[in-house]
Design an enzyme around this catalytic site. Sequence first.
Site, short mmCIF file in Angstrom:
data_model
loop_
_atom_site.label_atom_id
_atom_site.label_comp_id
_atom_site.label_asym_id
_atom_site.label_seq_id
_atom_site.Cartn_x
_atom_site.Cartn_y
_atom_site.Cartn_z
N HIS A 83 -23.40 -0.45 13.85
CA HIS A 83 -24.30 -1.53 13.80
C HIS A 83 -25.77 -1.05 14.54
O HIS A 83 -26.82 -1.03 14.03
CB HIS A 83 -24.02 -3.06 14.26
CG HIS A 83 -22.79 -3.55 13.49
ND1 HIS A 83 -22.60 -3.17 12.29
CD2 HIS A 83 -21.84 -4.13 14.25
CE1 HIS A 83 -21.36 -3.43 11.87
NE2 HIS A 83 -20.84 -4.19 13.01
N ILE A 95 0.75 -1.28 0.05
CA ILE A 95 -0.10 0.06 -0.06
C ILE A 95 0.82 1.40 -0.16
O ILE A 95 0.38 2.46 -0.34
CB ILE A 95 -0.91 0.23 1.29
CG1 ILE A 95 -1.97 -1.15 1.22
CG2 ILE A 95 -1.92 1.39 1.39
CD1 ILE A 95 -3.01 -1.15 0.17
N LYS A 141 -20.42 -8.76 24.61
CA LYS A 141 -19.89 -9.94 24.23
C LYS A 141 -20.00 -10.93 25.47
O LYS A 141 -20.61 -10.49 26.34
CB LYS A 141 -18.27 -9.96 24.27
CG LYS A 141 -18.11 -8.89 23.05
CD LYS A 141 -17.96 -9.67 21.83
CE LYS A 141 -17.34 -8.85 20.80
NZ LYS A 141 -17.49 -9.29 19.33
N LYS A 156 -15.50 -1.26 8.08
CA LYS A 156 -15.50 -0.44 9.29
C LYS A 156 -14.40 -0.87 9.93
O LYS A 156 -13.78 -1.92 9.73
CB LYS A 156 -16.88 -0.69 9.78
CG LYS A 156 -16.72 -2.23 10.53
CD LYS A 156 -17.87 -2.44 11.55
CE LYS A 156 -17.14 -2.27 13.08
NZ LYS A 156 -16.89 -3.55 13.68
#
Length: 498
Positions: A252, A100, A342, A160
């Site tokens: 989200h 990159i 989580k 994201k």
Amino acid sequence: MHSDTQFVPESRLAMSHTIVIFGASGDLTSRKLIPALYKLHYKGRLPEGTQIVGVSRTEFSHEAWRNQLTESTKAFVGPTFDEASWNEFAKNLYYQKGDIGSTEDFCNLDTFLKEIEGGSCSRVYYLSTMPKLYPIAIEQLGKSGMADQSQGSRLVVIEKPFGTDLKTAEELNERVHKVFAEEFVYRIDHYLGKETVQNLLVMRFGNTIFEPLWNRNYIDNVQITVAEEVAVGKRGGYYDTSGVLRDMFQNHLLQLLMITAMESPVHFKAGMVRDEKVKVLQAIRPMTGADFAQDTVRGQYQGYLDEEGVPKESQTATFAALRLWIDNWRWKGVPFYLRSGKSMSCRTTQIVIQYRSPAHTLFEGHQASGGLDGNRLVIQIQPNEGIQMQIQSKVPDAGMKTKMTQLDFRFDQHFSNDMPDAYQRLLLDALQGDASLFARSDEVELAWGIIDPILGAWNSPAAPQLDIYEPGCWGPQQSSKWIETHGNQWFDVCPIIH
Ligand code: BG6
């Protein structure tokens, strides 16, 4: 006001396509992108002749990359993997080694792309690298002339996270816009690719019976839960710098909130859909002062500090619950509860619309208070995608006693089609130049504008306590106590539709 009202030039649909995946040796490529593209090909949806070029620093021949993807795709696609169809698809897979940081590598890549394209061709550049490389990759695309729109359109899809706070998101947007105009920038949030999330739009705006009741006059509160059973696993290093607010809420959960709360757009076109979504974020009441302690709960699962890559003294939240207020005519006074964590009881993503209790008590069993006894609409995003309507019914042969009963709708009982992975829809939309299900720059920045102050408060002496919770429950006990002080209750039910 933005002018990106669904950019789908005729030429884009007719033209051949190339998808260039930067970060090709990463997990997302083998787990999600290639299986999704292959499935599109298998179903005959991938535009004919679409070529896919993987780019990363690892040395691979085209053949070696194809072979590796054959194995991983077989594993991820399962029994629907079809050898003949895969072989046909794999002919269009290429690999180009590239760094990159190297403009020369980008120029070589461009030469290679021109060779395989043999003329005008529209391109999708998919950035699936480490996020810190996004601005560099975009600058390189600019410098090497690869963002020039004259030989076919050039879109960039950005995974994201888009920034880590408002400032970095603004900086990233600025750098992106130096190379690509907004209509060519597709910020991905895979929740928008989920069928049930899109169905929420259909449910709300394709039926007559919900919309008139979808407001403060009938709705007591809204609960959006994204519970994950998994812990952070091997992602401890990343997760600890992110935490649940950056990892799940900024993107989200706020997307689910926007789709739930938005007004109907005039047409289902990218610009119009996104204008309506943005208005929801603009109407969210900013938290100040005591709000942070009163309207947020933060938790960490027991054992998080022992995860690989997590510092022993980490204060990172793995669970959060927020109460948000949308100050507009439709929603004024209706609390929106958002929570995610989580290591919770089970994997379930659900939106619960809790209707008010009936105004007047006629029958036994009604409590007519705080909405606890009102109708409930549960939209189960995953797993077992479906909808449940809860209504009071008369218990037979028991006087006028009532009981809450359920009307279930399950997608798989009505449609024989597989539920496609979110990436199939999103990749196809990107190829077709439809940005409706991608986030716009202002949307992303507004979302950070909501999350940043909470992160700031959580890092200050005014932070609410970090409550430790046992894995396998609905977050810290404080979360239930907290919502009860508002006269409400969490809908703590593992996938309600089986
Ligand atoms: C990702 C998060 O964006 O979404 C993960 O980084 C999370 O931490 C995942 O597990 C959840 O996605 P899904 O589709 O499994 O609900």
